[in-house]
Design a protein around this motif. Structure first.
Motif, PDB file in Angstrom:
ATOM      1  N   LEU A   7      -7.721  47.991 -17.089  1.00 60.32           N
ATOM      2  CA  LEU A   7      -8.521  47.203 -16.161  1.00 60.32           C
ATOM      3  C   LEU A   7      -8.588  45.749 -16.617  1.00 60.32           C
ATOM      4  CD1 LEU A   7     -11.549  49.575 -15.505  1.00 60.32           C
ATOM      5  CD2 LEU A   7      -9.434  49.378 -14.194  1.00 60.32           C
ATOM      6  N   GLN A   8      -8.689  44.846 -15.646  1.00 62.13           N
ATOM      7  CA  GLN A   8      -8.861  43.433 -15.959  1.00 62.13           C
ATOM      8  C   GLN A   8     -10.335  43.094 -16.174  1.00 62.13           C
ATOM      9  OE1 GLN A   8      -7.230  40.865 -12.952  1.00 62.13           O
ATOM     10  NE2 GLN A   8      -7.801  38.991 -14.025  1.00 62.13           N
ATOM     11  N   PRO A  70     -14.508  41.556  -7.575  1.00 61.89           N
ATOM     12  CA  PRO A  70     -14.043  42.952  -7.629  1.00 61.89           C
ATOM     13  C   PRO A  70     -13.007  43.275  -6.558  1.00 61.89           C
ATOM     14  CG  PRO A  70     -16.422  42.864  -7.867  1.00 61.89           C
ATOM     15  CD  PRO A  70     -15.987  41.482  -7.477  1.00 61.89           C
ATOM     16  N   THR A  71     -12.006  44.017  -6.976  1.00 61.31           N
ATOM     17  CA  THR A  71     -11.010  44.554  -6.050  1.00 61.31           C
ATOM     18  C   THR A  71     -11.310  46.015  -5.704  1.00 61.31           C
ATOM     19  OG1 THR A  71      -9.613  45.120  -7.955  1.00 61.31           O
ATOM     20  CG2 THR A  71      -9.185  43.012  -6.855  1.00 61.31           C
ATOM     21  N   HIS A  72     -12.158  46.637  -6.498  1.00 64.69           N
ATOM     22  CA  HIS A  72     -12.540  48.031  -6.284  1.00 64.69           C
ATOM     23  C   HIS A  72     -14.055  48.166  -6.522  1.00 64.69           C
ATOM     24  CE1 HIS A  72      -8.272  48.147  -7.314  1.00 64.69           C
ATOM     25  NE2 HIS A  72      -8.192  49.310  -6.700  1.00 64.69           N
ATOM     26  N   PRO A 103     -13.409  44.608  -0.815  1.00 65.07           N
ATOM     27  CA  PRO A 103     -13.041  45.954  -1.251  1.00 65.07           C
ATOM     28  C   PRO A 103     -13.770  47.022  -0.455  1.00 65.07           C
ATOM     29  CG  PRO A 103     -14.570  44.957  -2.788  1.00 65.07           C
ATOM     30  CD  PRO A 103     -14.212  43.897  -1.808  1.00 65.07           C
ATOM     31  N   GLU A 169      -8.336  54.300 -14.348  1.00 62.89           N
ATOM     32  CA  GLU A 169      -7.184  53.585 -14.897  1.00 62.89           C
ATOM     33  C   GLU A 169      -5.924  53.861 -14.078  1.00 62.89           C
ATOM     34  OE1 GLU A 169      -5.145  52.951 -19.234  1.00 62.89           O
ATOM     35  OE2 GLU A 169      -5.509  55.005 -18.598  1.00 62.89           O
ATOM     36  N   ASP A 171      -5.850  54.836 -10.882  1.00 64.36           N
ATOM     37  CA  ASP A 171      -6.016  54.374  -9.503  1.00 64.36           C
ATOM     38  C   ASP A 171      -6.024  52.857  -9.373  1.00 64.36           C
ATOM     39  OD1 ASP A 171      -6.223  57.005  -8.761  1.00 64.36           O
ATOM     40  OD2 ASP A 171      -8.407  56.999  -8.588  1.00 64.36           O
ATOM     41  N   ALA A 172      -6.468  52.156 -10.403  1.00 63.93           N
ATOM     42  CA  ALA A 172      -6.678  50.711 -10.274  1.00 63.93           C
ATOM     43  C   ALA A 172      -6.132  49.944 -11.480  1.00 63.93           C
ATOM     44  CB  ALA A 172      -8.162  50.419 -10.098  1.00 63.93           C
ATOM     45  N   GLY A 175      -6.982  46.257 -12.183  1.00 64.44           N
ATOM     46  CA  GLY A 175      -8.013  45.983 -11.195  1.00 64.44           C
ATOM     47  C   GLY A 175      -9.260  45.345 -11.783  1.00 64.44           C
ATOM     48  N   ARG A 176     -10.052  44.807 -10.880  1.00 63.38           N
ATOM     49  CA  ARG A 176     -11.376  44.264 -11.221  1.00 63.38           C
ATOM     50  C   ARG A 176     -12.392  45.162 -10.518  1.00 63.38           C
ATOM     51  NH1 ARG A 176      -8.247  39.928  -9.411  1.00 63.38           N
ATOM     52  NH2 ARG A 176      -9.494  39.718  -7.505  1.00 63.38           N
ATOM     53  N   VAL A 177     -13.137  45.910 -11.298  1.00 63.29           N
ATOM     54  CA  VAL A 177     -13.919  47.028 -10.766  1.00 63.29           C
ATOM     55  C   VAL A 177     -15.411  46.743 -10.876  1.00 63.29           C
ATOM     56  CG1 VAL A 177     -14.429  49.480 -11.032  1.00 63.29           C
ATOM     57  CG2 VAL A 177     -12.085  48.646 -11.371  1.00 63.29           C
TER      58      VAL A 177
END
Length: 243
Positions: A7-8, A70-72, A103, A169, A171-172, A175-177
């Motif tokens: 993740l980011q 966030p992207t998610h 998102p 991890e 799925d994304a 990503g930024r969750v």
């Protein structure tokens, strides 16, 4: 923790103030054995202050730099968490027309609050009076490993959260969750991401995670590094969050 290295950004927030929080505040310092909460735990709603906290959280999201937004977004299925996420996302979209879609909110039952079993809604005094044997077991085993009948220990939370973060991890990746959840999940995520010990995490748990507070980690290329914990600076205009 290997399950979140890809993740980011990982952002966690506790739901806004709920009517359940208010019920516990009402009996704090009294000789009450139980908080008056008529709903099952999954159906406890936000208070009016909690809805405003959720909107303020949304304005904080909208103000983030593009590379941090966030992207998610994933929430606990409990009503107070789902509504916090929906209000925040609606506010963020209104305040940030550059990203009108934003998102999509996902729900994951592994993010639900810690289950208390037969001790649900009881105060510490109520536990000692109604379940003295359980109170003795808690003292003997310690909070981390103690599991009430029908409930979960803090260690049990670690098991379901390891599963959740492994799937996240996959799925994304990159990503930024944003995770909208409960205080125990925020605390145990620190345990997993930062490699804390039982003693460490139980010391962290002594300070309540505030409603709508923000806890953040950012990738440095080798793993997630802590940015802030239990941060309430975005909530100054709506008053102090409830413990």
């Amino acid at each position: 923790m290997a399950g979140v290295r890809a993740l980011q950004w990982l952002n966690l927030t506790r739901h806004g103030e709920s009517t359940g929080n208010l019920a516990y505040q009402a009996v704090h310092g009294t000789d009450a054995e139980e908080a008056a909460i008529p709903e099952r735990d999954a159906d406890v709603p936000l208070s009016d202050a909690g809805r405003e906290q959720a909107a303020t959280l949304g304005r904080w999201l909208a103000a983030l730099p593009e590379e941090e937004r966030p992207t998610h977004v994933i929430a606990s299925p409990y009503l107070r968490a789902v509504d916090t996420a929906k209000i925040a996302l609606a506010q963020a979209s209104y305040a940030a027309p550059r990203d009108p879609g934003g998102p999509v909110l996902r729900i994951d039952e592994r993010l639900r609050d810690r289950e208390q079993g037969v001790l649900q809604n009881l105060t510490p005094l109520g536990v000692r009076r109604r379940f003295p044997d359980e109170a003795a077991r808690l003292r003997r085993l310690g909070k981390f490993y103690y599991r009430a009948p029908g409930g979960e220990s803090w260690a049990d939370l670690a098991l379901r959260l390891r599963s959740f973060y492994r799937d996240l991890e996959a799925d994304a990746p990159g990503g930024r969750v944003l995770v909208v959840t409960h205080d125990a999940i925020v605390v145990m995520t620190r345990y997993l991401v930062e490699g804390l010990t039982e003693k460490d995490v139980m010391e962290v748990e002594r300070v309540p995670v505030a409603n709508a507070s923000v806890t953040r980690w950012r990738s440095d290329g080798s793993g997630l590094q802590a940015v802030c914990y239990n941060d309430c600076s975005h909530l100054t205009d709506v008053g102090a969050p409830a413990p």
